[in-house]
Design a protein around this motif. Structure first.
Motif, short mmCIF file in Angstrom:
data_model
loop_
_atom_site.label_atom_id
_atom_site.label_comp_id
_atom_site.label_asym_id
_atom_site.label_seq_id
_atom_site.Cartn_x
_atom_site.Cartn_y
_atom_site.Cartn_z
N LYS A 155 23.84 11.27 -4.12
CA LYS A 155 23.98 12.22 -5.22
C LYS A 155 25.42 12.76 -5.28
O LYS A 155 26.00 12.87 -6.36
CB LYS A 155 22.99 13.37 -5.05
N ALA A 156 25.98 13.08 -4.11
CA ALA A 156 27.35 13.60 -4.06
C ALA A 156 28.35 12.56 -4.52
O ALA A 156 29.28 12.85 -5.30
CB ALA A 156 27.68 14.06 -2.64
N VAL A 157 28.18 11.30 -4.09
CA VAL A 157 29.11 10.24 -4.48
C VAL A 157 29.01 9.93 -5.97
O VAL A 157 30.01 9.74 -6.66
CB VAL A 157 28.86 8.96 -3.64
N GLU A 158 27.79 9.89 -6.49
CA GLU A 158 27.60 9.62 -7.92
C GLU A 158 28.23 10.72 -8.77
O GLU A 158 28.82 10.44 -9.82
CB GLU A 158 26.11 9.47 -8.23
N LEU A 159 28.13 11.96 -8.31
CA LEU A 159 28.76 13.06 -9.03
C LEU A 159 30.28 12.91 -8.98
O LEU A 159 30.97 13.16 -9.98
CB LEU A 159 28.32 14.40 -8.43
N ALA A 160 30.81 12.50 -7.83
CA ALA A 160 32.25 12.27 -7.71
C ALA A 160 32.71 11.16 -8.65
O ALA A 160 33.78 11.25 -9.26
CB ALA A 160 32.61 11.92 -6.26
N GLN A 161 31.90 10.12 -8.79
CA GLN A 161 32.23 9.03 -9.72
C GLN A 161 32.30 9.54 -11.15
O GLN A 161 33.21 9.19 -11.91
CB GLN A 161 31.17 7.92 -9.62
N LYS A 162 31.33 10.36 -11.53
CA LYS A 162 31.27 10.84 -12.91
C LYS A 162 32.43 11.77 -13.24
O LYS A 162 33.02 11.70 -14.31
CB LYS A 162 29.94 11.57 -13.15
N VAL A 163 32.77 12.65 -12.30
CA VAL A 163 33.80 13.65 -12.58
C VAL A 163 35.21 13.07 -12.45
O VAL A 163 36.17 13.63 -12.97
CB VAL A 163 33.63 14.86 -11.64
N ALA A 164 35.33 11.92 -11.78
CA ALA A 164 36.66 11.35 -11.52
C ALA A 164 37.42 11.08 -12.81
O ALA A 164 38.63 11.30 -12.89
CB ALA A 164 36.53 10.07 -10.70
N ALA A 165 36.73 10.62 -13.85
CA ALA A 165 37.40 10.24 -15.09
C ALA A 165 37.84 11.43 -15.92
O ALA A 165 38.55 11.27 -16.91
CB ALA A 165 36.47 9.36 -15.92
N GLY A 174 31.08 21.79 2.45
CA GLY A 174 30.39 21.04 3.49
C GLY A 174 30.99 21.39 4.84
O GLY A 174 32.10 21.89 4.93
N GLU A 175 30.25 21.11 5.90
CA GLU A 175 30.72 21.40 7.24
C GLU A 175 31.96 20.57 7.58
O GLU A 175 32.23 19.55 6.93
CB GLU A 175 29.61 21.11 8.26
N SER A 176 32.68 21.00 8.58
CA SER A 176 33.86 20.25 9.03
C SER A 176 33.45 18.86 9.47
O SER A 176 32.45 18.68 10.18
CB SER A 176 34.54 20.98 10.20
N GLY A 177 34.21 17.86 9.01
CA GLY A 177 33.93 16.49 9.42
C GLY A 177 33.00 15.74 8.51
O GLY A 177 32.65 14.58 8.79
N THR A 178 32.55 16.34 7.40
CA THR A 178 31.61 15.65 6.51
C THR A 178 32.31 14.73 5.52
O THR A 178 31.65 13.95 4.83
CB THR A 178 30.74 16.66 5.74
N GLY A 179 33.64 14.83 5.39
CA GLY A 179 34.36 13.91 4.52
C GLY A 179 34.85 14.53 3.22
O GLY A 179 34.98 13.83 2.21
N LYS A 180 35.16 15.82 3.24
CA LYS A 180 35.58 16.50 2.00
C LYS A 180 36.90 15.94 1.47
O LYS A 180 37.04 15.70 0.26
CB LYS A 180 35.69 18.01 2.25
N GLU A 181 37.87 15.72 2.37
CA GLU A 181 39.14 15.18 1.90
C GLU A 181 38.99 13.75 1.40
O GLU A 181 39.65 13.34 0.46
CB GLU A 181 40.19 15.24 3.02
N MET A 182 38.08 12.99 2.00
CA MET A 182 37.87 11.63 1.55
C MET A 182 37.28 11.59 0.14
O MET A 182 37.64 10.75 -0.68
CB MET A 182 36.94 10.91 2.54
N ILE A 183 36.38 12.53 -0.15
CA ILE A 183 35.83 12.62 -1.50
C ILE A 183 36.94 13.00 -2.49
O ILE A 183 37.01 12.47 -3.60
CB ILE A 183 34.69 13.65 -1.55
N PRO A 312 30.77 21.54 -8.81
CA PRO A 312 30.61 21.68 -7.36
C PRO A 312 30.01 20.41 -6.75
O PRO A 312 29.09 19.82 -7.31
CB PRO A 312 29.63 22.86 -7.24
N ILE A 313 30.54 20.00 -5.62
CA ILE A 313 29.98 18.86 -4.87
C ILE A 313 29.72 19.34 -3.45
O ILE A 313 30.63 19.82 -2.78
CB ILE A 313 30.94 17.67 -4.85
N LYS A 314 28.48 19.22 -3.00
CA LYS A 314 28.12 19.65 -1.65
C LYS A 314 27.81 18.42 -0.81
O LYS A 314 26.95 17.62 -1.17
CB LYS A 314 26.91 20.58 -1.68
N LEU A 315 28.53 18.29 0.30
CA LEU A 315 28.33 17.15 1.19
C LEU A 315 27.35 17.52 2.30
O LEU A 315 27.53 18.55 2.97
CB LEU A 315 29.66 16.71 1.80
#
Length: 477
Positions: A155-165, A174-183, A312-315
């Motif tokens: 769900k988080a990745v699909e939302l990132a895909q939609k908002v990217a454009a 999200g907690e430390s280490g969940t990949g916030k910077e990668m998203i 908002p995107i929650k990892l």
């Protein structure tokens, strides 16, 4: 741009129309709220500039009608009596921005320019979004592993895909280490700003004064050591994306200054008495706190929160996406093996019980901790053999005495408050149910009566903690 100007102040209204028409926009105006309501419902405008306080019909009513009629319309609220509460109310109702009176022609032109940019991005986002490659390259050339099959992560990745454009501001939590910077990297990589820079700013890593000078830049002589003019990171990110990591660590005065950039796109360097640059920046922010709790605790301005959290995107933490651990472990092992070993060397593999052991770990450091563990295995493992649970280093970051001193489960005092609280409640429920089954002697009705709860609640607790119903069904009820 098709623009509607709504204000019962004739002088201001005609001034806005004149400036906007000179810039080539198609402008309509009215001083009556009733007429404005009819216009926004009947016609499609790209931008509506509306006064907040008018006779009979308020600007909020026009705002709501415009957004309801056309979801893509950009509405800017104008007011001569600005307040934090009114700006928050307007943003909640769907306003794109908030323009305090009086304002200059240049201020209006900057704002409309930003609105035109946003409208173009919205039109682009209507196009079919191609499925994003979930293993792509980050800015540093490292592969980005957005791997997972768990519903919460997908769900988080699909939302990132939609908002990217789009150019919408994104707040990742999200907690430390969940990949916030990668998203954040993923969103930038798949945006139309990908040819420009993604500029990260760690708000927790720099002292307040240094963070301000780094973000906004400075003029020569602004402070001791400022021997030349220097552009800040906001100017460096112009046309690209600014990633504000650990946003809630930024001080309130600096948050207020950042809010001004979000409002009008104008940057003023330290030591400067005039505006130094107009910037077009997409903002992505991240925090390991609950953003709404940070607002309540006074760590984050509410108006800044609403401007930065358009999407908002929650990892989820790794312990809540256990089905993703096999994918991640295999990916990290392959990447680490290729990095540390000679080309062609046979890689080790995971035994099924090793994967099961990995899935049993708490992973307080989340994906980052898993990645470090797997890299450790790639360094010490022999090629071509199987990796067993005994090969996995287990770090107990809490002394053994910590549990016995407090009567709490081991390691729980080192966890974040809300996580510790959830784990403690789960520990209590499981222990309580185990003792309850013994006391009830297999009688469900008696167990519910002893616990003071109904049987439906008891069944639900049992299922939650993996107890089978037949544990309590052996005796007659």
């Amino acid at each position: 741009m098709r623009i509607l100007v709504v204000d019962d102040d004739r002088t201001l209204r005609e001034g806005c129309v004149s400036v906007l028409q000179m810039d080539g926009h198609n402008v309509t105006s009215t001083g009556r709220g009733e007429e404005a309501l009819e216009m926004v419902r009947r016609r499609k405008f790209d931008l509506v500039l509306v006064d907040l306080f008018m006779n009979s019909i308020s600007g909020m009513e026009v705002l709501k009608a415009a957004v309801e009629a056309h979801k893509d319309v950009i509405v800017v609220i104008m007011t001569g009596n600005p307040s934090v509460q009114s700006s928050i109310d307007a943003l909640r109702a769907g306003a794109w921005d908030y323009l305090p009176k009086p304002f200059s022609a240049s201020h209006l032109q900057v704002l409309v320019g930003r609105a035109a940019h946003a409208a173009a991005a919205t039109r682009e986002s209507r196009e079919v979004i191609k499925p994003a490659n979930l293993v792509t390259q980050s800015g540093s050339g490292e592969p980005m592993a957005l791997l997972g099959v768990s519903p919460s992560f997908r769900k988080a990745v699909e939302l990132a895909q939609k908002v990217a454009a789009t150019d919408a501001s994104v707040m990742i939590s999200g907690e430390s280490g969940t990949g916030k910077e990668m998203i954040a990297q993923f969103i930038h990589k798949h945006s139309r700003r990908t040819q420009r820079k993604l500029v990260p700013v760690n708000c927790a890593a720099l002292p307040d004064n240094l963070l301000e000078s780094e973000m906004f830049g400075y003029r020569k002589g602004a402070f001791t050591g400022a021997d030349r003019d220097k552009a800040g990171l906001l100017e460096v990110a112009n046309g690209g994306t600014l990633f504000l990591d650990e946003l809630t660590e930024m001080t309130m005065p600096l948050q207020a200054k950042l809010l001004r950039v979000l409002q009008d796109g104008v940057v003023r360097r330290l030591g400067s008495e005039t505006q130094d640059a107009v910037v077009d920046v997409r903002f992505i922010s991240a925090t390991n706190r609950d953003p709404q709790e940070a607002v309540q605790q006074g760590l984050l301005r509410e108006d800044l929160f609403y401007r930065l959290r358009v999407v908002p995107i929650k990892l989820p933490p790794l312990r809540k996406r256990l089905e993703d651990i096999p994918l991640l472990a295999e990916f990290f092992l392959k990447r680490s093996w290729e990095r540390h070993r000679a080309s062609g060397a046979p890689a080790p593999s995971f035994e099924p019980e090793t994967i099961a052991f990995l899935q049993s770990r708490p992973w307080r450091g989340n994906v980052r901790e898993l990645q470090n563990i797997i890299e450790h295995l790639a360094v010490i493992a022999d090629g071509g053999r199987s990796i067993t649970p005994d090969d996995i280093p287990v770090y107990d970051d809490a002394p053994a005495s910590a549990a016995s001193d407090t009567g709490l489960p081991a390691g729980i005092m080192n966890e974040a408050f809300h996580l510790a609280k959830d784990n403690l409640i789960a520990h209590f429920e499981k222990e309580y149910l185990a003792r309850l089954t013994t006391r009830a002697g297999g009688n469900m009705s008696k167990a519910a009566r002893l616990a003071g709860i109904d049987r439906t609640t008891l069944y639900r607790l049992m299922e939650k903690h993996g107890f089978k119903r037949d544990v309590l069904s052996g005796a007659s009820e």
